[in-house]
Design a protein around this motif. Sequence first.
Motif, short mmCIF file in Angstrom:
data_model
loop_
_atom_site.label_atom_id
_atom_site.label_comp_id
_atom_site.label_asym_id
_atom_site.label_seq_id
_atom_site.Cartn_x
_atom_site.Cartn_y
_atom_site.Cartn_z
N UNK A 22 -1.45 50.68 34.30
CA UNK A 22 -0.17 49.95 34.36
C UNK A 22 -0.37 48.50 33.89
N UNK A 23 -1.44 47.88 34.35
CA UNK A 23 -1.74 46.50 33.94
C UNK A 23 -1.95 46.41 32.43
N UNK A 24 -2.54 47.46 31.86
CA UNK A 24 -2.83 47.48 30.43
C UNK A 24 -1.63 47.92 29.60
N UNK A 25 -0.52 48.15 30.26
CA UNK A 25 0.71 48.58 29.59
C UNK A 25 0.57 49.95 28.92
N UNK A 37 -3.46 51.93 38.47
CA UNK A 37 -3.13 50.49 38.48
C UNK A 37 -3.62 49.81 37.20
N UNK A 38 -4.85 50.13 36.79
CA UNK A 38 -5.39 49.50 35.57
C UNK A 38 -4.57 49.91 34.35
N UNK A 80 2.22 45.43 45.46
CA UNK A 80 1.24 44.46 44.96
C UNK A 80 1.49 44.13 43.48
N UNK A 81 1.83 45.16 42.70
CA UNK A 81 2.10 44.92 41.26
C UNK A 81 3.34 44.05 41.11
N UNK A 119 3.16 53.30 47.21
CA UNK A 119 4.05 52.21 47.62
C UNK A 119 3.31 50.86 47.73
N UNK A 169 -7.12 53.66 41.34
CA UNK A 169 -7.46 52.44 40.60
C UNK A 169 -7.11 52.60 39.12
N UNK A 188 1.70 52.94 29.74
CA UNK A 188 2.62 53.42 30.77
C UNK A 188 2.73 54.94 30.86
#
Lengths: 314, 77
Positions: free
Chosen positions: B9-12, B6-7, B39-40, B34, B3, B14
């Motif tokens: 990545x969402x928050x940039x 993913x968070x 999903x992203x 994968x 998780x 990187x």
Amino acid sequence: MKARLQRNSKRRRQLRLALVAFIIVCLGFLLPKIVTSISFVVTYPFHATNQWLQESSSLVPVFFRDRVTLEEEIKDLKNQVAVLENNDLTQGRLIHENKQLRSLLGTDEAERIAAAVIARPNELPYDLLQIDRGLDHGVEVGAPVFVGQDIVIGLVVHSAREYSFVSLVTSPGFESTAFITGSNVAVSMEGIGSGVARVKVPQGINLAVGDSVLLPSVEPGIFGQISFVESSPTQPEQFGYISPQLSINSLYFVSVGKLSQITRSSTEINEKIKQYAEDSLYNSEVDVIVSTTTATSTATSTEVMEIDSEQEPE
Amino acid sequence: MYIAIIILFFQNILIPAAILGLWFSFRFGAGFLIPAAIMIDGYFGNFYTFPYLSLFSILWYILTVYLSPRVIDLNEA
């Protein structure tokens, strides 16, 4: 022997998994709507968390957000307010004149959807803008996105139920036809990222800093001004760099237009370019003085005839 | 950790996301990344253009499948 068999079957299983994943991706590529709908449901908790971290004013997100960035934003906004206060009168006059001309041409104000900016390019892994309006609010893919009345900043590229992504005119790979006032040329414009777009013009055409750049395919479509000209006499072309009037990173609200505001036919774009060129020849503030002499009178009378702003330019 | 990747990545964020992803791949297997990548890509609407992240995750999975036995062998040696 047994170990080798086990290893081979494991490898086969791994390759099968990769193949299945590849097939799913290909299916997603063929049926994007289904995948995006599933992702919307699956990623909703992440979307909500992300939005909460970026926008909420509660203690935890504020603690996590960069204080320096917020201070810079405040400073930037203060500068903008100062500039806008000075431009208010001029802008008001121009907006009024523009509305009058539009009503004369019979063009009605298109309906807009106001949207708040959730994430900017510096907060996303892609050069996109995320807004809080989606399919549920009537946002269409391909619709133009404006700042203020007529400054176009990009197009909607993806719309989910509750949010949309906007590809900026300055995003790398974004190409459009632009009309440059001053030199009165129509050229192709490309986005190069970091909030800058570029036009390529042959040498010999007078390209100057401050020339306005319009997008004839969007109604109304002002984009920005040329802020830098790169011209080398040894090169066959010169480049003009354009940045929008407002910093994308300081945007809070935008308005989304309708798909009908985008012109796709080349004839209509050419017509629009012709209209821009004709408009640039017309100056409403110039009075035409007509001198008339009568044969019966020894005195010469002079009449001042003012051109009506409704008159079409020749 | 899944998780968190993913968070991030969402928050940039990187670089930390990539470091965590790298560690996660060798610890638990890149196959789990994968579905997250698909999903992203779906979230950002990349299936309308080109699903970079999904394809990269598949390539990354294949690469780790070939790399991880060698990394483990090196550790054992």
